[in-house]
Design a protein around this motif. Structure first.
Motif, PDB file in Angstrom:
ATOM      1  N   UNK A 151       0.815  -1.217   0.000  1.00  0.00           N
ATOM      2  CA  UNK A 151       0.000   0.000   0.000  1.00  0.00           C
ATOM      3  C   UNK A 151       0.850   1.269   0.000  1.00  0.00           C
ATOM      4  N   UNK A 152       2.142   1.147   0.328  1.00  0.00           N
ATOM      5  CA  UNK A 152       3.032   2.300   0.237  1.00  0.00           C
ATOM      6  C   UNK A 152       3.227   2.750  -1.204  1.00  0.00           C
ATOM      7  N   UNK A 153       3.108   1.787  -2.127  1.00  0.00           N
ATOM      8  CA  UNK A 153       3.453   2.062  -3.517  1.00  0.00           C
ATOM      9  C   UNK A 153       2.248   2.054  -4.456  1.00  0.00           C
ATOM     10  N   UNK A 154       1.179   1.346  -4.080  1.00  0.00           N
ATOM     11  CA  UNK A 154       0.048   1.186  -4.989  1.00  0.00           C
ATOM     12  C   UNK A 154      -1.264   1.493  -4.280  1.00  0.00           C
ATOM     13  N   UNK A 155      -2.152   2.150  -4.988  1.00  0.00           N
ATOM     14  CA  UNK A 155      -3.485   2.418  -4.475  1.00  0.00           C
ATOM     15  C   UNK A 155      -4.449   1.491  -5.188  1.00  0.00           C
ATOM     16  N   UNK A 156      -4.482   0.240  -4.734  1.00  0.00           N
ATOM     17  CA  UNK A 156      -5.343  -0.764  -5.329  1.00  0.00           C
ATOM     18  C   UNK A 156      -6.436  -1.112  -4.320  1.00  0.00           C
ATOM     19  N   UNK A 157      -7.614  -0.556  -4.527  1.00  0.00           N
ATOM     20  CA  UNK A 157      -8.708  -0.767  -3.578  1.00  0.00           C
ATOM     21  C   UNK A 157      -9.065  -2.244  -3.442  1.00  0.00           C
ATOM     22  N   UNK A 158      -8.973  -2.988  -4.545  1.00  0.00           N
ATOM     23  CA  UNK A 158      -9.366  -4.399  -4.504  1.00  0.00           C
ATOM     24  C   UNK A 158      -8.514  -5.177  -3.504  1.00  0.00           C
ATOM     25  N   UNK A 159      -7.233  -4.815  -3.369  1.00  0.00           N
ATOM     26  CA  UNK A 159      -6.358  -5.493  -2.417  1.00  0.00           C
ATOM     27  C   UNK A 159      -6.776  -5.158  -0.991  1.00  0.00           C
ATOM     28  N   UNK A 160      -7.014  -3.879  -0.719  1.00  0.00           N
ATOM     29  CA  UNK A 160      -7.424  -3.471   0.624  1.00  0.00           C
ATOM     30  C   UNK A 160      -8.743  -4.122   1.033  1.00  0.00           C
ATOM     31  N   UNK A 161      -9.698  -4.133   0.102  1.00  0.00           N
ATOM     32  CA  UNK A 161     -11.014  -4.697   0.402  1.00  0.00           C
ATOM     33  C   UNK A 161     -10.925  -6.207   0.589  1.00  0.00           C
ATOM     34  N   UNK A 162     -10.211  -6.895  -0.311  1.00  0.00           N
ATOM     35  CA  UNK A 162     -10.074  -8.350  -0.208  1.00  0.00           C
ATOM     36  C   UNK A 162      -9.382  -8.759   1.081  1.00  0.00           C
ATOM     37  N   UNK A 163      -8.265  -8.099   1.409  1.00  0.00           N
ATOM     38  CA  UNK A 163      -7.517  -8.437   2.619  1.00  0.00           C
ATOM     39  C   UNK A 163      -8.389  -8.238   3.854  1.00  0.00           C
ATOM     40  N   UNK A 164      -9.099  -7.119   3.900  1.00  0.00           N
ATOM     41  CA  UNK A 164      -9.960  -6.833   5.045  1.00  0.00           C
ATOM     42  C   UNK A 164     -11.108  -7.843   5.143  1.00  0.00           C
ATOM     43  N   UNK A 165     -11.778  -8.096   4.017  1.00  0.00           N
ATOM     44  CA  UNK A 165     -12.942  -8.984   4.023  1.00  0.00           C
ATOM     45  C   UNK A 165     -12.547 -10.417   4.388  1.00  0.00           C
ATOM     46  N   UNK A 166     -11.461 -10.918   3.792  1.00  0.00           N
ATOM     47  CA  UNK A 166     -11.041 -12.295   4.072  1.00  0.00           C
ATOM     48  C   UNK A 166     -10.589 -12.462   5.519  1.00  0.00           C
ATOM     49  N   UNK A 167      -9.856 -11.468   6.034  1.00  0.00           N
ATOM     50  CA  UNK A 167      -9.431 -11.537   7.434  1.00  0.00           C
ATOM     51  C   UNK A 167     -10.636 -11.515   8.364  1.00  0.00           C
ATOM     52  N   UNK A 168     -11.601 -10.654   8.071  1.00  0.00           N
ATOM     53  CA  UNK A 168     -12.807 -10.570   8.892  1.00  0.00           C
ATOM     54  C   UNK A 168     -13.587 -11.886   8.861  1.00  0.00           C
ATOM     55  N   UNK A 169     -13.672 -12.504   7.683  1.00  0.00           N
ATOM     56  CA  UNK A 169     -14.393 -13.771   7.553  1.00  0.00           C
ATOM     57  C   UNK A 169     -13.711 -14.864   8.367  1.00  0.00           C
ATOM     58  N   UNK A 170     -12.373 -14.940   8.267  1.00  0.00           N
ATOM     59  CA  UNK A 170     -11.628 -15.962   9.004  1.00  0.00           C
ATOM     60  C   UNK A 170     -11.795 -15.771  10.509  1.00  0.00           C
ATOM     61  N   UNK A 171     -11.633 -14.531  10.971  1.00  0.00           N
ATOM     62  CA  UNK A 171     -11.714 -14.291  12.412  1.00  0.00           C
ATOM     63  C   UNK A 171     -13.136 -14.467  12.931  1.00  0.00           C
ATOM     64  N   UNK A 172     -14.121 -14.036  12.150  1.00  0.00           N
ATOM     65  CA  UNK A 172     -15.516 -14.210  12.563  1.00  0.00           C
ATOM     66  C   UNK A 172     -15.888 -15.688  12.615  1.00  0.00           C
ATOM     67  N   UNK A 173     -15.414 -16.459  11.637  1.00  0.00           N
ATOM     68  CA  UNK A 173     -15.690 -17.903  11.626  1.00  0.00           C
ATOM     69  C   UNK A 173     -15.095 -18.576  12.847  1.00  0.00           C
ATOM     70  N   UNK A 174     -13.871 -18.169  13.192  1.00  0.00           N
ATOM     71  CA  UNK A 174     -13.237 -18.713  14.394  1.00  0.00           C
ATOM     72  C   UNK A 174     -13.995 -18.281  15.654  1.00  0.00           C
TER      73      UNK A 174
END
Length: 226
Positions: A151-174
């Protein structure tokens, strides 16, 4: 689109060819693993040779090579037991690191997506059912920190959204599945990991705009609030 369909067909073709050869007794399990790794390496090699003339196409070849690496290591661990869990996990981390490095080198968003999806899949591909949440969350924290570097070098929203959503899903499932069955319940540890994830994602959505002095958009504000 044709490039992406082509690389998917190519990867599928490699798998079908190896399956046929193994069924006929021509290649053993070790040979299949070596051929899979060699095929992935060849894709990355040719992609590197073509990067100047056919940049978009070469990035698709790299993506195919990374996919072959992940698939081969998964099969070698789960189906053939040729490597242990720890070596398989370390190799998965190395593959993810290679994918991130190639992403920065090629400046291609699709490579970043594949790196992220492969990185999130890695711990589940080599899971044995023991459910060590500390190792899982520590790995996800490292992986998301890598996305923070990106994120220091690229402004790619899809990466930020995917990383956040997948982490939230994993932690919520646990939290809904395994957490209620633990005695004593690791409330402080869970809260510490949740806080660490929050700080990483908060910084991820701030870093690029602050560094490059860009205006925050409505999506930026939404991600920060989320």
């Amino acid at each position: 689109l044709i490039n992406k369909i082509g690389i998917a067909v190519f990867v599928l073709g490699i798998g079908l060819l190896l399956r046929y050869a193994i069924g006929k007794g021509l290649i053993n399990e070790t040979g299949q693993t070596l051929i899979g790794l060699g095929a992935g390496a060849l894709l990355v090699f040719f992609a590197h040779r073509l990067r100047e003339s056919f940049r978009a196409f070469s990035s698709v070849l790299v993506a195919g090579g990374i996919a072959v690496f992940y698939t081969t290591i998964t099969i070698a661990f789960q189906q053939y037991q040729l490597i242990g869990q720890t070596p398989a996990f370390i190799i998965m981390v190395a593959i993810t690191g290679l994918a991130v490095a190639l992403t920065l080198g090629y400046d291609r968003k699709e490579l970043a997506v594949i790196s992220l999806l492969g990185g999130f899949a890695a711990p589940f591909l080599v899971a044995t059912g023991e459910g060590n949440y500390k190792v899982l969350f520590t790995y996800l924290l490292i992986l998301n920190s890598g996305m923070l570097v990106l994120a220091n070098f690229k402004k790619w929203y899809v990466i930020n959204v995917l990383a956040f959503a997948l982490t939230a899903i994993v932690m919520l499932s646990w939290g809904l599945g395994s957490y209620p069955n633990l005695e004593p319940r690791p409330s402080l540890i869970a809260f510490a990991f949740a806080t660490a994830f929050f700080l990483v994602f908060f910084a991820m959505n701030l870093r690029y705009n602050l560094r490059h002095r860009q205006t925050f958009t409505a999506l930026d504000h939404s991600l920060l609030l989320a």
